[in-house]
Every structure is written in structure tokens, then in C-alpha cells.
Design a protein around this motif. Structure first.
Motif, PDB file in Angstrom:
ATOM      1  N   ILE A 177      27.299 100.064  18.050  1.00  0.00           N
ATOM      2  CA  ILE A 177      27.097 101.025  16.961  1.00  0.00           C
ATOM      3  C   ILE A 177      26.768 100.283  15.670  1.00  0.00           C
ATOM      4  CG2 ILE A 177      28.257 102.727  15.500  1.00  0.00           C
ATOM      5  CD1 ILE A 177      29.858 103.529  18.043  1.00  0.00           C
ATOM      6  N   GLY A 178      27.510  99.210  15.409  1.00  0.00           N
ATOM      7  CA  GLY A 178      27.234  98.424  14.217  1.00  0.00           C
ATOM      8  C   GLY A 178      25.843  97.828  14.226  1.00  0.00           C
ATOM      9  N   LEU A 179      25.425  97.336  15.392  1.00  0.00           N
ATOM     10  CA  LEU A 179      24.084  96.760  15.520  1.00  0.00           C
ATOM     11  C   LEU A 179      23.009  97.796  15.223  1.00  0.00           C
ATOM     12  CD1 LEU A 179      22.315  94.328  16.483  1.00  0.00           C
ATOM     13  CD2 LEU A 179      22.426  95.341  18.758  1.00  0.00           C
ATOM     14  N   MET A 180      23.136  98.969  15.815  1.00  0.00           N
ATOM     15  CA  MET A 180      22.117  99.995  15.638  1.00  0.00           C
ATOM     16  C   MET A 180      22.099 100.559  14.220  1.00  0.00           C
ATOM     17  SD  MET A 180      20.513 100.166  18.471  1.00  0.00           S
ATOM     18  CE  MET A 180      19.657 101.732  18.465  1.00  0.00           C
ATOM     19  N   ALA A 185      19.080  99.514  11.924  1.00  0.00           N
ATOM     20  CA  ALA A 185      18.912 100.674  11.031  1.00  0.00           C
ATOM     21  C   ALA A 185      18.128 101.792  11.720  1.00  0.00           C
ATOM     22  CB  ALA A 185      18.245 100.266   9.723  1.00  0.00           C
ATOM     23  N   ARG A 186      18.534 102.102  12.937  1.00  0.00           N
ATOM     24  CA  ARG A 186      17.848 103.126  13.722  1.00  0.00           C
ATOM     25  C   ARG A 186      18.373 104.511  13.372  1.00  0.00           C
ATOM     26  NH1 ARG A 186      14.945 103.605  18.523  1.00  0.00           N
ATOM     27  NH2 ARG A 186      15.319 105.535  19.685  1.00  0.00           N
ATOM     28  N   GLU A 187      17.458 105.412  13.067  1.00  0.00           N
ATOM     29  CA  GLU A 187      17.824 106.802  12.804  1.00  0.00           C
ATOM     30  C   GLU A 187      17.862 107.590  14.121  1.00  0.00           C
ATOM     31  OE1 GLU A 187      18.936 107.827  10.122  1.00  0.00           O
ATOM     32  OE2 GLU A 187      18.146 106.509   8.556  1.00  0.00           O
ATOM     33  N   ALA A 190      21.622 105.521  11.674  1.00  0.00           N
ATOM     34  CA  ALA A 190      21.703 104.787  10.402  1.00  0.00           C
ATOM     35  C   ALA A 190      22.098 105.683   9.239  1.00  0.00           C
ATOM     36  CB  ALA A 190      20.382 104.091  10.117  1.00  0.00           C
ATOM     37  N   GLY A 191      21.655 106.932   9.281  1.00  0.00           N
ATOM     38  CA  GLY A 191      21.955 107.825   8.175  1.00  0.00           C
ATOM     39  C   GLY A 191      23.014 108.862   8.477  1.00  0.00           C
ATOM     40  N   ALA A 192      23.665 108.738   9.629  1.00  0.00           N
ATOM     41  CA  ALA A 192      24.643 109.745  10.041  1.00  0.00           C
ATOM     42  C   ALA A 192      25.908 109.681   9.189  1.00  0.00           C
ATOM     43  CB  ALA A 192      24.999 109.562  11.512  1.00  0.00           C
TER      44      ALA A 192
END
Length: 216
Positions: A177-180, A185-187, A190-192
Motif C-alpha cells: 500500500i505504501g509503495l502504490m 502514486a497510483r490513483e 494515492a488520493g484516497a
């Protein structure tokens, strides 16, 4: 072009003492506070740069510049860049491990990762781990210890014989989760919203701790 020493430089004064230890008439306690503040700034700068660029990518010069301090002070206080990493990890991840009940550790670490993209967050040790582990032998030992202590604490949450495996699966999910979120920075991750992510993950993870061995 030669750099002018800053107020924390160890350059000798006319009386032979250092800039940190000699302001005529200053109480000793004030000098200690100044030294303590400089040390704290160096730790904060190192924590953020290691989290942003990884151990190998952050230079001693950059850390000192971000802290507004002289490089000589970094070596005086921490001995080396590796010594600085050790203290960053000790004051972040290892301190969090000691202070957090095992049943709260995963959510605490997850929430920290979800909200630590802004500099100034107290614990970014798992971001440092993500960006640094396996990319330089100098940092690997310190970071491996952090990972092993997290795994040991999480393994205690399950009474199953394969508790260590379950803990590794939980760590893999946490770091993934931290990596993504912070590295790729995968949406939409990343913006959740951190509360939404924590609820979805922690509710699902509860099954991992309680499932019989045959279901793991």
C-alpha cells in the motif's frame, strides 16, 4: 566559491572555543538548547530526505543544507550518515513499536504511511524502508532490524502455528500500500481518504489473524 560558516559551525573563535559553545555571558543551558535544536533539525531533515529519496539518494550535504546546519555538526552528533539513519529509525519506527500495543500496530503504521507524504510527520520510517531496503548494504542491516521487529510484533496477534507467515503477509500488504500510494502514486489509492483506506484494510485483515491454519 567558499561557503561562509553558519552560526552552528564548529569554527574556533578568538578564545579557542567553538561557535556552539561560546557566546560571552550565555548560560550553559542556552548553549545546550541550541545544540539540541540543531541536532533535532538534522534528524528531521534526514527523516524527510531518506523518505523522499531513499538512503542512497540523500546526501550528507543536502541533509545539512535542509537543516540549516554545518556538515561538520552532522558528523559530530551522529558519527556518519549510517549513524544518522540508525537514529532516525530508532526515534521513528522502533519508538512506535515500543509505544504501540500489538493489536493497534498495523493500523497505526498504515495511517502513518497514508498521512506522512507531507514533511514534518513524526514517523516516516516505513517510507524510508520502502525506498532504501536492498539498495545499499550500508543501510540494509538497520532497516532489516526494523522489519523483523514489526514482523515479530504482528506475529503475536495470531495464536496459529503459522503466525510468522501471517505477519509477513500483513507486512507485505502494508508495504505494498505504501509503495502504490507514496512511491508509484497510483490513483485512486494515492488520493484516497486515509480513514476509508484504513477501514477497508483493517476490516479485511481481521480475518487473517483469526482464520484457522487451514484457511491461511
Amino acid at each position: 566559491m567558499r561557503e561562509a560558516p553558519d552560526s552552528d559551525s564548529p569554527k574556533s573563535t578568538a578564545t579557542g572555543s567553538t561557535a556552539e559553545s561560546a557566546v560571552p555571558g550565555s548560560p550553559a543551558g542556552e548553549r545546550r538548547r541550541d545544540a539540541g535544536a540543531t541536532r533535532r533539525r538534522l534528524l528531521d531533515a534526514a527523516r524527510d530526505l531518506f523518505a523522499e529519496r531513499g538512503y542512497e539518494g540523500a546526501t550528507v550535504r543536502e541533509i545539512a543544507e535542509r537543516a540549516g546546519a554545518n556538515q561538520a555538526l552532522l558528523f559530530r552528533y551522529f558519527g556518519s550518515k549510517q549513524g544518522l539513519l540508525t537514529e532516525v529509525v530508532a526515534q521513528g519506527g522502533l519508538e512506535q513499536l515500543r509505544a504501540t500495543p500489538p493489536e493497534e500496530l498495523f493500523e497505526t503504521a498504515l495511517r502513518s504511511m497514508l498521512t506522512s507524504s507531507a514533511s514534518g510527520t513524526a514517523d516516516r520510517s516505513l517510507e524510508v524502508y520502502l525506498r532504501s531496503i536492498g539498495r545499499g548494504d550500508e543501510a540494509t542491516g538497520t532497516l532489516r532490524e526494523l522489519g523483523e521487529q514489526y514482523q515479530s510484533a504482528l506475529a503475536a496477534l495470531s495464536g496459529a502455528k503459522d503466525g510468522a507467515l501471517r505477519a509477513d503477509l500483513a507486512m507485505a500488504w502494508l508495504l505494498g500500500i505504501g509503495l502504490m500510494r507514496t512511491v508509484v502514486a497510483r490513483e485512486p489509492l494515492a488520493g484516497a481518504d486515509p480513514d476509508t483506506v484504513c477501514r477497508l484494510v483493517v476490516d479485511t485483515l481481521d480475518h487473517l489473524w483469526s482464520a484457522p491454519d487451514s484457511e491461511t
